[in-house]
Design an enzyme around this catalytic site. Structure first.
Site, PDB file in Angstrom:
ATOM      1  CE1 TYR A 135      -9.463  -0.121  -5.244  1.00 26.83           C
ATOM      2  CE2 TYR A 135     -10.460   0.729  -7.256  1.00 26.83           C
ATOM      3  CZ  TYR A 135     -10.110   0.882  -5.926  1.00 26.83           C
ATOM      4  OH  TYR A 135     -10.436   2.049  -5.291  1.00 26.83           O
ATOM      5  CE1 TYR A 162     -12.307  -5.034   1.144  1.00 29.40           C
ATOM      6  CE2 TYR A 162     -14.280  -3.739   1.651  1.00 29.40           C
ATOM      7  CZ  TYR A 162     -12.896  -3.921   1.719  1.00 29.40           C
ATOM      8  OH  TYR A 162     -12.112  -2.986   2.350  1.00 29.40           O
ATOM      9  CB  SER A 163     -14.629  -9.963  -5.103  1.00 24.71           C
ATOM     10  OG  SER A 163     -14.101  -8.994  -5.955  1.00 24.71           O
ATOM     11  CD  GLU A 205     -15.445  -6.701 -10.462  1.00 24.67           C
ATOM     12  OE1 GLU A 205     -16.555  -6.417 -10.943  1.00 24.67           O
ATOM     13  OE2 GLU A 205     -15.299  -7.409  -9.454  1.00 24.67           O
ATOM     14  CB  CYS A 263     -10.441 -11.061 -10.153  1.00 25.88           C
ATOM     15  SG  CYS A 263     -11.170 -10.057  -8.852  1.00 25.88           S
TER      16      CYS A 263
HETATM   17  C1  LIG Z   1     -14.880  -4.245  -7.399  1.00 28.30           C
HETATM   18  C2  LIG Z   1     -13.843  -4.282  -6.279  1.00 28.30           C
HETATM   19  C3  LIG Z   1     -13.683  -5.452  -5.553  1.00 28.30           C
HETATM   20  C4  LIG Z   1     -12.735  -5.503  -4.529  1.00 28.30           C
HETATM   21  N1  LIG Z   1     -12.596  -6.670  -3.851  1.00 28.30           N
HETATM   22  C5  LIG Z   1     -11.685  -6.764  -2.874  1.00 28.30           C
HETATM   23  C6  LIG Z   1     -11.510  -7.996  -2.180  1.00 28.30           C
HETATM   24  O1  LIG Z   1     -12.184  -9.004  -2.455  1.00 28.30           O
HETATM   25  N2  LIG Z   1     -10.595  -8.032  -1.182  1.00 28.30           N
HETATM   26  C7  LIG Z   1      -9.832  -6.947  -0.857  1.00 28.30           C
HETATM   27  O2  LIG Z   1      -9.028  -7.043   0.079  1.00 28.30           O
HETATM   28  N3  LIG Z   1      -9.979  -5.770  -1.526  1.00 28.30           N
HETATM   29  C8  LIG Z   1     -10.887  -5.657  -2.498  1.00 28.30           C
HETATM   30  N4  LIG Z   1     -11.070  -4.465  -3.157  1.00 28.30           N
HETATM   31  C9  LIG Z   1     -10.355  -3.265  -2.649  1.00 28.30           C
HETATM   32  C10 LIG Z   1     -11.211  -2.600  -1.502  1.00 28.30           C
HETATM   33  O3  LIG Z   1     -12.375  -2.024  -2.070  1.00 28.30           O
HETATM   34  C11 LIG Z   1     -10.483  -1.465  -0.791  1.00 28.30           C
HETATM   35  O4  LIG Z   1     -10.028  -0.541  -1.736  1.00 28.30           O
HETATM   36  C12 LIG Z   1      -9.309  -1.931   0.053  1.00 28.30           C
HETATM   37  O5  LIG Z   1      -9.738  -2.832   1.056  1.00 28.30           O
HETATM   38  C13 LIG Z   1      -8.655  -0.723   0.751  1.00 28.30           C
HETATM   39  O6  LIG Z   1      -9.633  -0.037   1.463  1.00 28.30           O
HETATM   40  P1  LIG Z   1      -9.337   0.644   2.866  1.00 28.30           P
HETATM   41  O7  LIG Z   1     -10.566   1.345   3.320  1.00 28.30           O
HETATM   42  O8  LIG Z   1      -8.724  -0.317   3.813  1.00 28.30           O
HETATM   43  O9  LIG Z   1      -8.224   1.687   2.511  1.00 28.30           O
HETATM   44  P2  LIG Z   1      -8.428   3.276   2.402  1.00 28.30           P
HETATM   45  O10 LIG Z   1      -8.554   3.886   3.749  1.00 28.30           O
HETATM   46  O11 LIG Z   1      -9.502   3.552   1.423  1.00 28.30           O
HETATM   47  O12 LIG Z   1      -7.037   3.670   1.824  1.00 28.30           O
HETATM   48  C14 LIG Z   1      -6.738   3.378   0.504  1.00 28.30           C
HETATM   49  C15 LIG Z   1      -5.945   4.526  -0.046  1.00 28.30           C
HETATM   50  O13 LIG Z   1      -4.678   4.526   0.594  1.00 28.30           O
HETATM   51  C16 LIG Z   1      -3.703   4.985  -0.316  1.00 28.30           C
HETATM   52  N5  LIG Z   1      -2.662   3.945  -0.412  1.00 28.30           N
HETATM   53  C17 LIG Z   1      -2.841   2.607  -0.467  1.00 28.30           C
HETATM   54  N6  LIG Z   1      -1.673   1.978  -0.532  1.00 28.30           N
HETATM   55  C18 LIG Z   1      -0.738   2.944  -0.510  1.00 28.30           C
HETATM   56  C19 LIG Z   1       0.671   2.942  -0.558  1.00 28.30           C
HETATM   57  N7  LIG Z   1       1.351   1.784  -0.633  1.00 28.30           N
HETATM   58  N8  LIG Z   1       1.315   4.140  -0.529  1.00 28.30           N
HETATM   59  C20 LIG Z   1       0.642   5.291  -0.452  1.00 28.30           C
HETATM   60  N9  LIG Z   1      -0.699   5.366  -0.416  1.00 28.30           N
HETATM   61  C21 LIG Z   1      -1.356   4.207  -0.444  1.00 28.30           C
HETATM   62  C22 LIG Z   1      -4.388   5.196  -1.649  1.00 28.30           C
HETATM   63  O14 LIG Z   1      -4.690   6.573  -1.737  1.00 28.30           O
HETATM   64  C23 LIG Z   1      -5.650   4.388  -1.529  1.00 28.30           C
HETATM   65  O15 LIG Z   1      -6.685   4.904  -2.289  1.00 28.30           O
HETATM   66  C24 LIG Z   1     -11.966  -4.371  -4.219  1.00 28.30           C
HETATM   67  C25 LIG Z   1     -12.138  -3.201  -4.953  1.00 28.30           C
HETATM   68  C26 LIG Z   1     -13.046  -3.160  -5.965  1.00 28.30           C
HETATM   69  C27 LIG Z   1     -13.222  -1.889  -6.756  1.00 28.30           C
HETATM   70  N1  LIG Z   2     -12.927  -7.237  -8.049  1.00 31.05           N
HETATM   71  C1  LIG Z   2     -11.816  -6.551  -7.910  1.00 31.05           C
HETATM   72  O1  LIG Z   2     -11.568  -5.575  -8.593  1.00 31.05           O
HETATM   73  C2  LIG Z   2     -10.863  -6.979  -6.867  1.00 31.05           C
HETATM   74  C3  LIG Z   2     -11.154  -8.070  -6.068  1.00 31.05           C
HETATM   75  C4  LIG Z   2     -10.212  -8.474  -5.124  1.00 31.05           C
HETATM   76  C5  LIG Z   2      -9.034  -7.760  -4.990  1.00 31.05           C
HETATM   77  N2  LIG Z   2      -8.819  -6.694  -5.760  1.00 31.05           N
HETATM   78  C6  LIG Z   2      -7.552  -5.937  -5.670  1.00 31.05           C
HETATM   79  O2  LIG Z   2      -6.539  -6.839  -6.020  1.00 31.05           O
HETATM   80  C7  LIG Z   2      -5.350  -6.483  -5.374  1.00 31.05           C
HETATM   81  C8  LIG Z   2      -4.772  -7.756  -4.763  1.00 31.05           C
HETATM   82  O3  LIG Z   2      -3.757  -7.411  -3.934  1.00 31.05           O
HETATM   83  P1  LIG Z   2      -3.284  -8.289  -2.739  1.00 31.05           P
HETATM   84  O4  LIG Z   2      -2.597  -7.322  -1.829  1.00 31.05           O
HETATM   85  O5  LIG Z   2      -4.366  -9.160  -2.253  1.00 31.05           O
HETATM   86  O6  LIG Z   2      -2.214  -9.197  -3.488  1.00 31.05           O
HETATM   87  P2  LIG Z   2      -0.817  -9.736  -3.003  1.00 31.05           P
HETATM   88  O7  LIG Z   2      -1.028 -10.639  -1.874  1.00 31.05           O
HETATM   89  O8  LIG Z   2       0.141  -8.611  -2.869  1.00 31.05           O
HETATM   90  O9  LIG Z   2      -0.443 -10.592  -4.305  1.00 31.05           O
HETATM   91  C9  LIG Z   2      -0.326  -9.981  -5.533  1.00 31.05           C
HETATM   92  C10 LIG Z   2       0.631 -10.803  -6.378  1.00 31.05           C
HETATM   93  O10 LIG Z   2       0.702 -10.221  -7.680  1.00 31.05           O
HETATM   94  C11 LIG Z   2       2.060  -9.922  -7.965  1.00 31.05           C
HETATM   95  N3  LIG Z   2       2.171  -8.770  -8.861  1.00 31.05           N
HETATM   96  C12 LIG Z   2       2.589  -7.522  -8.600  1.00 31.05           C
HETATM   97  N4  LIG Z   2       2.598  -6.780  -9.725  1.00 31.05           N
HETATM   98  C13 LIG Z   2       2.175  -7.593 -10.704  1.00 31.05           C
HETATM   99  C14 LIG Z   2       1.996  -7.415 -12.104  1.00 31.05           C
HETATM  100  N5  LIG Z   2       2.241  -6.268 -12.714  1.00 31.05           N
HETATM  101  N6  LIG Z   2       1.549  -8.460 -12.826  1.00 31.05           N
HETATM  102  C15 LIG Z   2       1.284  -9.647 -12.243  1.00 31.05           C
HETATM  103  N7  LIG Z   2       1.454  -9.879 -10.924  1.00 31.05           N
HETATM  104  C16 LIG Z   2       1.888  -8.862 -10.165  1.00 31.05           C
HETATM  105  C17 LIG Z   2       2.698  -9.676  -6.625  1.00 31.05           C
HETATM  106  O11 LIG Z   2       4.100  -9.851  -6.709  1.00 31.05           O
HETATM  107  P3  LIG Z   2       5.183  -9.000  -5.877  1.00 31.05           P
HETATM  108  O12 LIG Z   2       4.457  -8.335  -4.768  1.00 31.05           O
HETATM  109  O13 LIG Z   2       6.193  -9.989  -5.426  1.00 31.05           O
HETATM  110  O14 LIG Z   2       5.743  -8.025  -6.876  1.00 31.05           O
HETATM  111  C18 LIG Z   2       2.045 -10.786  -5.822  1.00 31.05           C
HETATM  112  O15 LIG Z   2       2.654 -12.018  -6.082  1.00 31.05           O
HETATM  113  C19 LIG Z   2      -5.695  -5.393  -4.373  1.00 31.05           C
HETATM  114  O16 LIG Z   2      -5.309  -4.169  -4.957  1.00 31.05           O
HETATM  115  C20 LIG Z   2      -7.214  -5.490  -4.274  1.00 31.05           C
HETATM  116  O17 LIG Z   2      -7.783  -4.246  -3.985  1.00 31.05           O
HETATM  117  C21 LIG Z   2      -9.684  -6.302  -6.727  1.00 31.05           C
END
Ligand SMILES: Cc1cc2nc3c(=O)[nH]c(=O)nc-3n(C[C@H](O)[C@H](O)[C@H](O)COP(=O)(O)OP(=O)(O)OC[C@H]3O[C@@H](n4cnc5c(N)ncnc54)[C@H](O)[C@@H]3O)c2cc1C
Ligand SMILES: NC(=O)c1ccc[n+]([C@@H]2O[C@H](COP(=O)([O-])OP(=O)(O)OC[C@H]3O[C@@H](n4cnc5c(N)ncnc54)[C@H](OP(=O)(O)O)[C@@H]3O)[C@@H](O)[C@H]2O)c1
Length: 363
Positions: A363, A144-145, A361, A321
């Site tokens: 994902y 998690y960031s 970053e 991000c």
């Molecule tokens: C560097 C980094 C930073 C991140 N920072 C954040 C952050 O700040 N906040 C945040 O909320 N998350 C963040 N994430 C994402 C976070 O790490 C988790 O992946 C996320 O919270 C989901 O984990 P979980 O254990 O709840 O789900 P899990 O139990 O791990 O389930 C996830 C799995 O469910 C399946 N899945 C998910 N959606 C669907 C779907 N619609 N249909 C079918 N299958 C599906 C996929 O196989 C997926 O891999 C970050 C990820 C990375 C790599």
């Molecule tokens: N450091 C990291 O790597 C990091 C940190 C934090 C979060 N994450 C990841 O970031 C994602 C954030 O998801 P969330 O559920 O928090 O977001 P969310 O609330 O669903 O918001 C995402 C927004 O982006 C829009 N969107 C969808 N497809 C897009 C595209 N191709 N280009 C631009 N915008 C698009 C969505 O629009 P519509 O839904 O209306 O289409 C929505 O408005 C998660 O997958 C999380 O794991 C990664």
């Protein structure tokens, strides 16, 4: 070292997830969408005081100036804690920051670290959820960031905050599946233990230059590292850092009820109108003139010439991000802009990446 300025705000405790006022240090400032506040007030308001603290484009991709890498910066620590021996923090506060009618829930949470998990803005931590997986093994860590500055929301460098979206989806068999770690986190009650690993990551560290232009591109919870940057820039005071550049945030969310931290960004704008810009893209409520869905790249396209000019400067840093899909969309607006000056965007982006001006970053 840092000092504090003041911008008191009040944070209402969520129905199920509030910290006791006595355990909340007196230096935070989180603010939440007003719609969310109206639904989380059953236990009353918990007042927490804020710590308030050209390069001309050539035909080929121009070579960027060589800088000292931020990754070598002193004091950047990684992997202090690993899954086998995690740091056991306590949840101090956990609040839903999206409104009840938002599609999905996002929570802001603060954990105690007692200063044992020092981190920098832009890093992430790992969390190992309680319980076991289907094979009887401990759950794997999820990253998690970090959403707080290095000083933390309470200003004492003894906490770390996250912004977490609860993952719930329906699988092919029609069953509702809850993501393991995000649900564990969003359900955490104040006082509960949480296993923390890390910190990790150097890609999203901030540039040192206090006069830089920093363009932040976030979708959803991808806002986390930028909240951390922006607190450092606008809510905190340091002897050796005073931000005097331009911070420009683009944030994409589905609905206005799912906007994250808009009140904090409003305060920053009021405090530093010449140094902070914020533009939202609300995908399910707004469209562009052509009737297309307002994604972050659609909003950026409105400022494309200005963005391109900024991207030609050696002290402009772009950070992205959130959702992976946004990367391609942003490339698509950049390609024609660069091409107008005979530059291949993909080559230019590689140069920017090398000079740590393009930081991703997703994902
Ligand atoms: C560097 C980094 C930073 C991140 N920072 C954040 C952050 O700040 N906040 C945040 O909320 N998350 C963040 N994430 C994402 C976070 O790490 C988790 O992946 C996320 O919270 C989901 O984990 P979980 O254990 O709840 O789900 P899990 O139990 O791990 O389930 C996830 C799995 O469910 C399946 N899945 C998910 N959606 C669907 C779907 N619609 N249909 C079918 N299958 C599906 C996929 O196989 C997926 O891999 C970050 C990820 C990375 C790599
Ligand atoms: N450091 C990291 O790597 C990091 C940190 C934090 C979060 N994450 C990841 O970031 C994602 C954030 O998801 P969330 O559920 O928090 O977001 P969310 O609330 O669903 O918001 C995402 C927004 O982006 C829009 N969107 C969808 N497809 C897009 C595209 N191709 N280009 C631009 N915008 C698009 C969505 O629009 P519509 O839904 O209306 O289409 C929505 O408005 C998660 O997958 C999380 O794991 C990664």
């Amino acid at each position: 070292m840092a000092a504090v300025t003041a911008a008191a705000v009040s944070l209402r405790a969520a129905t199920t997830t509030s910290t006791s006022p006595s355990s909340a240090p007196q230096h935070s400032h989180c603010s939440f969408p007003s719609a969310a506040r109206t639904v989380v007030s059953r236990r009353g308001a918990l007042a927490i005081r804020a710590q308030a603290i050209s390069t001309d484009a050539a035909a080929a991709a121009p070579v960027k100036e060589k800088k000292v890498s931020k990754k070598q910066e002193e004091g950047v620590v990684t992997n202090t804690f690993r899954p086998k021996e995690p740091y056991v923090g306590k949840c101090l506060l956990n609040t839903k920051i999206t409104a009840d009618d938002a599609p999905g829930e996002t929570w802001h949470m603060v954990f105690s670290t007692e200063g044992a998990v020092p981190y920098k803005e832009g890093q992430s931590i790992g969390v190992v959820a309680d319980g076991e997986d289907k094979n009887g093994k401990p759950h794997k860590l999820r990253l998690y960031s970090i959403a707080s500055s290095a000083l933390g929301d309470f200003g004492d460098a003894k906490t770390v905050s996250l912004c977490v979206k609860r993952l719930v989806y329906t699988n092919d068999a029609g069953e509702v599946v809850k993501g393991v770690c995000s649900n564990f986190l969003c359900d955490l009650k104040p006082g509960a233990d949480v296993n923390i690993t890390g910190p990790v990551g150097k890609e999203m560290l901030m540039p040192k230059d206090p006069n830089a232009t920093i363009i932040m591109l976030a979708t959803g919870t991808g806002i986390a590292p930028f909240r951390s940057f922006l607190w450092k820039m606008f809510f905190e005071k340091y002897d050796d850092y005073k931000f005097n550049g331009l911070a420009w945030l683009f944030l994409g969310v589905p609905t206005s009820s799912s906007l994250l931290y808009p009140e904090e960004f409003g305060k920053m704008k009021a405090k530093a109108p010449d140094n902070f810009r914020v533009d939202y893209a609300i995908s399910r409520e707004e469209t562009n003139a052509a009737g297309e869905k307002m994604y972050i790249q659609t909003r950026m396209a409105e400022y494309k010439d200005e963005l391109w000019e900024l991207l030609k400067k050696d002290n402009t840093y772009v950070y992205m991000c959130g959702l992976k899909g946004m990367e391609k969309g942003i490339d698509e607006i950049m390609v024609p802009l660069a091409a107008k000056e005979g530059i291949d965007w993909i080559d230019y982006r590689k140069q920017l990446k090398k000079s740590e001006q393009w930081n991703v970053e997703v994902y």
